[in-house]
Design a protein around this motif. Sequence first.
Motif, PDB file in Angstrom:
ATOM      1  N   GLY A  53       0.785  -1.230   0.000  1.00  0.00           N
ATOM      2  CA  GLY A  53       0.000   0.000   0.000  1.00  0.00           C
ATOM      3  C   GLY A  53       0.812   1.273   0.000  1.00  0.00           C
ATOM      4  N   ILE A  54       1.845   1.346  -0.798  1.00  0.00           N
ATOM      5  CA  ILE A  54       2.678   2.551  -0.871  1.00  0.00           C
ATOM      6  C   ILE A  54       1.844   3.722  -1.390  1.00  0.00           C
ATOM      7  N   LYS A  55       1.993   4.877  -0.781  1.00  0.00           N
ATOM      8  CA  LYS A  55       1.181   6.051  -1.126  1.00  0.00           C
ATOM      9  C   LYS A  55       2.047   7.226  -1.571  1.00  0.00           C
ATOM     10  N   THR A  56       3.244   6.978  -2.027  1.00  0.00           N
ATOM     11  CA  THR A  56       4.126   8.058  -2.459  1.00  0.00           C
ATOM     12  C   THR A  56       4.561   7.823  -3.895  1.00  0.00           C
ATOM     13  N   THR A  57       4.963   8.895  -4.548  1.00  0.00           N
ATOM     14  CA  THR A  57       5.495   8.763  -5.900  1.00  0.00           C
ATOM     15  C   THR A  57       7.016   8.917  -5.902  1.00  0.00           C
ATOM     16  N   ILE A  58       7.588   9.007  -4.713  1.00  0.00           N
ATOM     17  CA  ILE A  58       9.042   9.146  -4.599  1.00  0.00           C
ATOM     18  C   ILE A  58       9.588   7.839  -4.042  1.00  0.00           C
ATOM     19  N   PHE A  59      10.189   7.053  -4.919  1.00  0.00           N
ATOM     20  CA  PHE A  59      10.754   5.763  -4.529  1.00  0.00           C
ATOM     21  C   PHE A  59      11.735   5.337  -5.618  1.00  0.00           C
ATOM     22  N   PRO A  60      12.684   4.481  -5.292  1.00  0.00           N
ATOM     23  CA  PRO A  60      13.628   4.018  -6.318  1.00  0.00           C
ATOM     24  C   PRO A  60      12.901   3.135  -7.328  1.00  0.00           C
ATOM     25  N   LEU A  61      13.237   3.299  -8.595  1.00  0.00           N
ATOM     26  CA  LEU A  61      12.580   2.486  -9.615  1.00  0.00           C
ATOM     27  C   LEU A  61      12.943   1.011  -9.493  1.00  0.00           C
ATOM     28  N   PHE A  62      14.203   0.730  -9.329  1.00  0.00           N
ATOM     29  CA  PHE A  62      14.635  -0.658  -9.187  1.00  0.00           C
ATOM     30  C   PHE A  62      15.444  -0.783  -7.902  1.00  0.00           C
ATOM     31  N   SER A  63      15.198  -1.836  -7.183  1.00  0.00           N
ATOM     32  CA  SER A  63      15.963  -2.077  -5.970  1.00  0.00           C
ATOM     33  C   SER A  63      16.455  -3.525  -6.006  1.00  0.00           C
ATOM     34  N   GLU A  64      17.207  -3.890  -5.005  1.00  0.00           N
ATOM     35  CA  GLU A  64      17.799  -5.220  -4.960  1.00  0.00           C
ATOM     36  C   GLU A  64      16.747  -6.330  -5.030  1.00  0.00           C
ATOM     37  N   GLY A  65      15.575  -6.087  -4.481  1.00  0.00           N
ATOM     38  CA  GLY A  65      14.534  -7.108  -4.471  1.00  0.00           C
ATOM     39  C   GLY A  65      13.617  -7.109  -5.683  1.00  0.00           C
ATOM     40  N   SER A  66      13.829  -6.202  -6.627  1.00  0.00           N
ATOM     41  CA  SER A  66      12.971  -6.135  -7.812  1.00  0.00           C
ATOM     42  C   SER A  66      13.088  -7.414  -8.630  1.00  0.00           C
ATOM     43  N   ARG A  67      11.928  -7.895  -9.089  1.00  0.00           N
ATOM     44  CA  ARG A  67      11.911  -9.106  -9.915  1.00  0.00           C
ATOM     45  C   ARG A  67      10.646  -9.094 -10.758  1.00  0.00           C
ATOM     46  N   PHE A  68      10.634  -9.917 -11.802  1.00  0.00           N
ATOM     47  CA  PHE A  68       9.395 -10.055 -12.548  1.00  0.00           C
ATOM     48  C   PHE A  68       8.477 -10.986 -11.764  1.00  0.00           C
ATOM     49  N   THR A  69       7.176 -10.827 -11.972  1.00  0.00           N
ATOM     50  CA  THR A  69       6.204 -11.619 -11.230  1.00  0.00           C
ATOM     51  C   THR A  69       5.313 -12.395 -12.193  1.00  0.00           C
TER      52      THR A  69
END
Length: 112
Positions: free
Chosen positions: A30-46
Amino acid sequence: MEMWTGGQFQKLMIGAIAGDMIGSVYEHHGIKTTIFPLFSEGSRFTDDTVLTVAVAESIMEQKDYGTTMREYGRRYPLAGYSALFLEWLYSPNPGHITVLAMVQPCASAPLV
């Protein structure tokens, strides 16, 4: 029906896959911000990416949706599918009713 060019389709697919990967670390949070890193260490396809690619292949190659989704789902078994989808995926006698209920918007898509 107007067809997309190969380049337009590639851009759409890259955008969908990137969006899935970017959102993968925030899913169910439930993130409610538009300021966040696009890709992080845990990013993966789902499962969203896996099944989007499967549906795209079904449309482009005029293949059966269910068969193609099962092929891709079994190729990527840890993509984060729901219990209902996994039940269908590994069923010895899969029905179309269950999977079509899960992907209702795609069920009536015309084959191109």
